[in-house]
Write a protein that holds these residues in place. Structure first.
Motif: not given
Lengths: 272, 285, 278
Positions: B282, C146, C148-149, C101-105, B275, C144
């Motif tokens: 990005l 993340f 961050g995207e 929002l949890f960045p790792w999920k 992640w 799906n």
């Protein structure tokens, strides 16, 4: 005068820390004495000299001038290596950050050398430099040098491009840009690098003192706290080993503290 | 160049590889190495500058390294070199795993629970400033045998670094994530599992990379002082037995392996934190 | 949906006082603030930066304690005399200013987080609900990805849906659209009203944007600068559903006129006091 001490003792968090330290010391004492008291020594810790024995051995040391000379020698070595590392490392790091050609040419070679532990350089250093002192200084220098360069590079590369754009739009010269943008931006990174580098330097100095003073090289009175520990071991004065360890710990802590204070002074502007 | 690329009719991966190899950056890198090697060769063998002349020559090191019958007994073709590499690697492996298994949980608790930190951190901080090598004599006194003190020393260095970085990793997690989790109905254990551990991961892995380096550092020192076999040992004995080219071989091998282990830790981190990789990619794009 | 949503989420804020660092600097953030929010209302809290609006939200959510007064929800005491701090729970869910929002999920894991933690529903049912609500909010296809995207606007919507997955009585929104540009904002507003129409929860929305407040809210509370208390409370009587063309209508412009000088007054005071935004 007692108010701050009182405040410290009754503060819940520091009293917890104190309790833990006391429990730790008691545990240590009991384990060390377990051989004598219980007949069965606790494995490993059972062989460590007890805190009370350490204190007992330490008190006469405090009036021994040789002990304090060791302090001075180690501190001197640490600071020589450290200062060289700063004096050479900071410009070197800045050069790599600013000049792309220099970076492309030098950095890969630098990165090839970096994983080699400074202590692996000891034999080469001894061959190359005329005196033992200079060899130790060189190895010490290496330890801190890598850290400082990496930190300076990181700090310089992280400078927000907008600062450069703002400066250019206001008509600054190259020198001005360097003095007013690059330099202040890397000062915090230098401070971090210096703190970490100081810790590494102590490690290297102690190791070098032990190796060159106590290793198979047998170079005679190398002096310094590292040598003090090794010598105590060879003379079976185990209590003094621990005395030496704690002394180094204190000396290292004070040095790091000094560097941190200096660093904090120069980075006052980063804190609100 | 593009015309040549077209003519060669390469696929995309091969093409990007060739571009990389022919890029100015790559040239500079090679030039840098070459300049260094030339300087080594010239200063030691050709011009025989003072002090430099005593160092082993580039030629000696290289011939020794690749010879099938080395004068001093160690080259890439000898069994011996690999024995030493294996010995050092096994020790680092054991020390590193132990330090990670003990250091990460400790760091997580130190960061997570204020109470725990107030009790334990002062003791931790009292022990941490003692340089790892100052423990050598004590380690020899404490542990019987030859391997255990060496591994203990390597372990110590890694342990402190790992625990500290893990703790910092937990402490830098934004308060909002904790609050959000509690709002959404998570209990303490669930917060630990779903917020604390993933949130601290980037710092944990940075810590692990540093820790591998520290592990090698401590190991080499320990081997130099007291050990049999191992790369540190070989460097030290080569010096005392006046086998200078072997010193360099040992150093180069150390550097190479140190780099590989660091890269291994880094790539494990990358795969566990996909992640973050996407996020970083990005932001640069 | 269990009970009829319009009967849940009524909030009574009675005479609440909040002082930071009572033994030290004694900064009063909230000064005897009283406010009634009916179930199913969208209550907009408008005020200048740093006036204490977030403190009020945090008190309702249970992140801060209060020094006086009480807050009740649906007749139950959240915090008050004897219980200075409310317990955070999934009946009042916060959507944070900078996003949490949890960045790792990935998106679907974030959405399923709340119900999975409470463990009342089986996994497949939760997943189905998540996919359904995503489709409803126009988020299909991002399962799906993340955080961050994703763009800020999409992230906000995901966060709101994540909150709604737990069927809360109240949604607490702390300037969620502050970082968005005005074009994205108008799209977000319509999306929020759309979600509101389908899940009638009570919404407690903090903003400094008066136009946003008038467009979204049923009730508007204009707060004074620190320490905050309601300066004026009014009802926005523009009927739902509201589309963005409402902004140009006469009733809207009248309301803007009525309220903007009040807000401006407080903003000037806040500026003069050098308040740092919360």
């Amino acid at each position: 005068m007692f108010r701050p001490i009182q405040k410290f003792l009754f503060n819940r968090s520091s009293s917890r820390g104190l309790i833990a330290i006391i429990i730790f010391l008691l545990f240590w004492e009991v384990c060390s004495r377990s051989g004598v008291w219980f007949g069965i020594p606790v494995p490993w810790i059972g062989k460590v000299p007890a805190p009370t024995a350490v204190v007992h051995a330490w008190i006469p040391m405090l009036s021994d001038s040789g002990y304090w000379t060791s302090w001075l020698l180690s501190i001197k070595r640490v600071y020589i290596g450290f200062i060289f590392a700063m004096v050479i490392g900071i410009p070197f790091g800045l050069l790599l950050a600013i000049n792309r050609t220099a970076y492309g040419l030098i950095f890969p070679t630098f990165e090839v050398f970096r994983p080699i532990p400074p202590l692996a350089w000891v034999p080469v250093a001894i061959i190359f430099w005329p005196t033992n002192e200079m060899s130790i200084a060189f190895v010490t220098f290496l330890g801190a040098f890598y850290t400082i360069v990496i930190n300076v590079l990181g700090g310089a590369q992280a400078i927000d491009q907008r600062f450069f754009q703002a400066a250019r739009s206001m008509g600054s010269s190259q020198g001005d840009v360097f003095k007013r943008i690059v330099f202040p931006a890397v000062v915090p990174s230098i401070a971090v690098g210096a703190s970490v580098g100081m810790g590494i330097t102590w490690n290297v100095v102690i190791a070098a003192e032990m190796i060159s003073g106590g290793g198979s090289d047998g170079g005679g009175k190398g002096g310094g706290l590292g040598f003090f520990i090794w010598d105590s071991y060879l003379n079976n004065s185990y209590d003094l080993i621990v005395v030496g360890m704690i002394s180094i710990g204190i000396a290292g802590y004070l040095s790091s503290g000094l560097i941190r204070i200096i660093g904090d002074h120069f980075t006052k502007w980063t804190r609100r | 160049m593009n015309k040549i690329m077209l003519k060669l009719n390469l696929n995309l991966r091969e093409e990007s590889l060739i571009r990389k190899l022919l890029s100015p950056r790559f040239f500079l890198m090679i030039t840098g190495f070459v300049i260094f090697l030339c300087f080594w060769h010239l200063s030691v063998e050709v011009w025989q500058l003072p002090r430099f002349a005593q160092l082993p020559t580039l030629r000696a090191v290289v011939t020794e390294f690749i010879s099938t019958n080395p004068i001093y007994g160690v080259s890439i073709f000898t069994h011996e070199l690999y024995q030493h590499i294996l010995a050092s690697c096994l020790r680092v492996f054991a020390a590193f795993i132990l330090a990670t298994l003990l250091g990460v949980p400790l760091g997580l608790f130190l960061g997570w629970s204020t109470k725990f930190r107030e009790y334990v951190f002062p003791v931790f901080e009292m022990l941490r400033p003692i340089p790892i090598l100052a423990w050598v004599p004590l380690a020899i006194v404490m542990f019987t045998g030859i391997e255990t003190p060496v591994i203990f020393l390597a372990f110590l260095g890694s342990f402190f670094v790992t625990a500290l970085n893990t703790m910092l990793g937990v402490q830098q997690i934004d308060e909002s994530y904790f609050r959000a989790a509690r709002c959404l109905g998570a209990n303490s254990f669930q917060v630990f599992k779903h917020v604390v551990i993933p949130g601290a991961m980037p710092f944990i892995f940075t810590g692990l990379q540093i820790s591998v380096g520290v592990c090698w550092f401590s190991l080499v020192a320990a081997e130099m002082v007291s050990g049999q076999y191992g790369l540190g040992y070989i460097i030290n004995t080569s010096y005392t037995n006046v086998r200078y080219p072997t010193i360099i071989i040992g150093m180069i091998t150390l550097g190479f392996i140190g780099y590989i282990t660091s890269a291994m830790v880094r790539s494990v981190g990358k795969s566990l934190m996909k992640w973050r990789m996407r996020e970083l990619a990005l932001s640069e794009g | 949906m269990t009970n009829s949503p319009q009967t849940r989420g009524q909030i009574s804020i009675k005479d609440v006082v909040k002082i930071y660092d009572p033994e030290g600097a004694a900064v009063m953030a909230v000064d005897h603030c009283s406010l009634e929010i009916a179930a199913g209302e969208i209550c907009m809290i408008v005020g200048p930066s740093g006036c204490g609006k977030t403190t009020l939200l945090n008190a309702i959510a249970g992140f801060h304690s209060i020094n006086g007064g009480s807050i009740e929800m649906d007749g139950q005491l959240l915090c008050g005399p004897g219980k200075p701090q409310a317990t955070p729970g999934s009946d009042r869910i916060v959507v944070f200013q900078n996003g949490a929002l949890f960045p790792w999920k990935n998106v679907i894991d974030n959405l399923m987080f709340g119900p999975l933690m409470s463990g009342k529903l089986p996994f497949n049912e939760i997943k189905e609900k998540a996919l359904y609500m995503m489709a409803d909010a126009g988020l299909s296809g991002t399962e799906n990805s993340f955080p961050g995207e994703l763009s800020s606007g999409v992230k906000r919507r995901v966060e709101i849906v994540r909150a709604l997955m737990n069927d809360p009585s109240v949604l607490l929104l702390d300037e969620p659209y502050r970082a968005l540009d005005s074009l994205s904002k108008s799209v977000m507003h319509e999306a929020l009203l759309d979600i509101y129409a389908k899940n009638k929860v009570t919404i407690f929305f903090i903003t400094h944007d008066l136009q946003e407040a008038l467009f979204l809210g049923t009730k508007l509370a204009i707060m004074t600068t620190r320490p905050c208390k309601p300066k004026k409370i009014l009802t926005v009587d523009i009927p739902y559903p509201r589309s963005y063309s409402v902004v140009t209508e006469k009733r809207f412009r009248d309301l803007m006129e009525e309220t903007s000088h009040l807000v401006h007054e407080e903003a000037k005071k806040s500026f003069a006091a050098g308040e740092k935004e919360g």
